[in-house]
Write a protein that holds these residues in place. Structure first.
Motif, PDB file in Angstrom:
ATOM      1  N   TYR A 199      96.372  76.688 -25.816  1.00 23.99           N
ATOM      2  CA  TYR A 199      95.251  76.642 -26.746  1.00 23.99           C
ATOM      3  C   TYR A 199      94.764  78.054 -27.048  1.00 23.99           C
ATOM      4  CZ  TYR A 199      92.236  77.039 -22.579  1.00 23.99           C
ATOM      5  OH  TYR A 199      91.638  77.433 -21.407  1.00 23.99           O
ATOM      6  N   VAL A 200      94.072  78.148 -28.169  1.00 20.94           N
ATOM      7  CA  VAL A 200      93.415  79.372 -28.603  1.00 20.94           C
ATOM      8  C   VAL A 200      91.921  79.125 -28.496  1.00 20.94           C
ATOM      9  CG1 VAL A 200      92.953  80.840 -30.600  1.00 20.94           C
ATOM     10  CG2 VAL A 200      95.264  80.026 -30.187  1.00 20.94           C
ATOM     11  N   LEU A 201      91.183  80.088 -27.955  1.00 21.25           N
ATOM     12  CA  LEU A 201      89.733  80.068 -28.084  1.00 21.25           C
ATOM     13  C   LEU A 201      89.426  80.974 -29.266  1.00 21.25           C
ATOM     14  CD1 LEU A 201      88.062  80.250 -24.556  1.00 21.25           C
ATOM     15  CD2 LEU A 201      88.032  78.387 -26.205  1.00 21.25           C
ATOM     16  N   TYR A 202      88.972  80.383 -30.360  1.00 22.65           N
ATOM     17  CA  TYR A 202      88.726  81.124 -31.598  1.00 22.65           C
ATOM     18  C   TYR A 202      87.239  81.021 -31.932  1.00 22.65           C
ATOM     19  CZ  TYR A 202      88.656  82.207 -36.562  1.00 22.65           C
ATOM     20  OH  TYR A 202      88.349  82.740 -37.785  1.00 22.65           O
ATOM     21  N   ASP A 203      86.555  82.150 -31.860  1.00 24.88           N
ATOM     22  CA  ASP A 203      85.108  82.184 -32.100  1.00 24.88           C
ATOM     23  C   ASP A 203      84.400  81.081 -31.319  1.00 24.88           C
ATOM     24  OD1 ASP A 203      85.343  84.392 -33.766  1.00 24.88           O
ATOM     25  OD2 ASP A 203      85.263  83.223 -35.610  1.00 24.88           O
ATOM     26  N   GLY A 204      84.861  80.859 -30.073  1.00 26.33           N
ATOM     27  CA  GLY A 204      84.244  79.891 -29.181  1.00 26.33           C
ATOM     28  C   GLY A 204      84.788  78.479 -29.260  1.00 26.33           C
ATOM     29  N   ASP A 205      85.608  78.185 -30.272  1.00 24.60           N
ATOM     30  CA  ASP A 205      86.185  76.855 -30.409  1.00 24.60           C
ATOM     31  C   ASP A 205      87.556  76.790 -29.732  1.00 24.60           C
ATOM     32  OD1 ASP A 205      84.058  75.852 -31.934  1.00 24.60           O
ATOM     33  OD2 ASP A 205      84.971  76.552 -33.799  1.00 24.60           O
ATOM     34  N   LEU A 260      91.112  75.384 -29.628  1.00 24.21           N
ATOM     35  CA  LEU A 260      92.049  74.803 -30.583  1.00 24.21           C
ATOM     36  C   LEU A 260      93.426  74.674 -29.940  1.00 24.21           C
ATOM     37  CD1 LEU A 260      91.024  77.118 -33.569  1.00 24.21           C
ATOM     38  CD2 LEU A 260      90.155  74.823 -33.051  1.00 24.21           C
ATOM     39  N   PRO A 261      93.971  73.453 -29.820  1.00 26.25           N
ATOM     40  CA  PRO A 261      95.290  73.278 -29.196  1.00 26.25           C
ATOM     41  C   PRO A 261      96.396  73.877 -30.068  1.00 26.25           C
ATOM     42  CG  PRO A 261      94.519  71.196 -30.091  1.00 26.25           C
ATOM     43  CD  PRO A 261      93.401  72.177 -30.273  1.00 26.25           C
ATOM     44  N   VAL A 262      97.433  74.405 -29.410  1.00 22.53           N
ATOM     45  CA  VAL A 262      98.597  74.942 -30.116  1.00 22.53           C
ATOM     46  C   VAL A 262      99.876  74.343 -29.536  1.00 22.53           C
ATOM     47  CG1 VAL A 262      97.447  77.079 -30.787  1.00 22.53           C
ATOM     48  CG2 VAL A 262      98.759  77.020 -28.668  1.00 22.53           C
ATOM     49  N   GLU A 263     100.869  74.194 -30.407  1.00 29.22           N
ATOM     50  CA  GLU A 263     102.175  73.646 -30.044  1.00 29.22           C
ATOM     51  C   GLU A 263     103.175  74.157 -31.072  1.00 29.22           C
ATOM     52  OE1 GLU A 263     101.747  69.443 -32.446  1.00 29.22           O
ATOM     53  OE2 GLU A 263     101.355  69.465 -30.298  1.00 29.22           O
ATOM     54  N   PRO A 264     104.459  73.917 -30.871  1.00 27.02           N
ATOM     55  CA  PRO A 264     105.454  74.390 -31.828  1.00 27.02           C
ATOM     56  C   PRO A 264     105.152  73.927 -33.255  1.00 27.02           C
ATOM     57  CG  PRO A 264     106.546  73.609 -29.856  1.00 27.02           C
ATOM     58  CD  PRO A 264     105.084  73.242 -29.727  1.00 27.02           C
TER      59      PRO A 264
END
Length: 109
Positions: A66-72, A74-78
């Protein structure tokens, strides 16, 4: 211009941006753009940081996290692409059992 990331030497960056474990990267940097093939081992992170003078585009090739983007969170996958514009904050976390592999471009602005 063509360069072959397969032949670039892999650099190991411990605790990158204050993260956990290490970040492995094959990079091309011409002073204006950094283009890289990155790999985070399981439970490794790239610490939370702000892009003050550049942005970043990350396309995920394998693994999960996951990415923490500006506090949110967000899950990541291929197949997922993450964009962090100039002035924004993010960090990358591998919470999976395998390597989180990605292609990234960091253009200076």
């Amino acid at each position: 211009m063509i360069f072959d990331l397969k032949t670039e030497k892999e650099t190991v960056l411990p605790n990158f941006k204050g993260g956990e474990k290490h970040f492995n990267a094959k990079m091309h940097d011409d002073g204006l753009n950094r283009i890289l093939h990155g790999r985070l081992v399981p439970r490794a992170t790239i610490g939370i940081h702000t892009h003050e003078t550049d942005s970043e585009i990350i396309y995920f090739l394998s693994g999960t996290g996951y990415v923490l983007y500006d506090g949110d969170k967000l899950p990541v996958e291929p197949g997922v692409c993450h964009y962090c514009p100039k002035g924004h904050t993010h960090g990358l976390f591998n919470d999976g059992n395998g390597d989180l592999v990605f292609f990234a471009v960091v253009p200076k602005q």
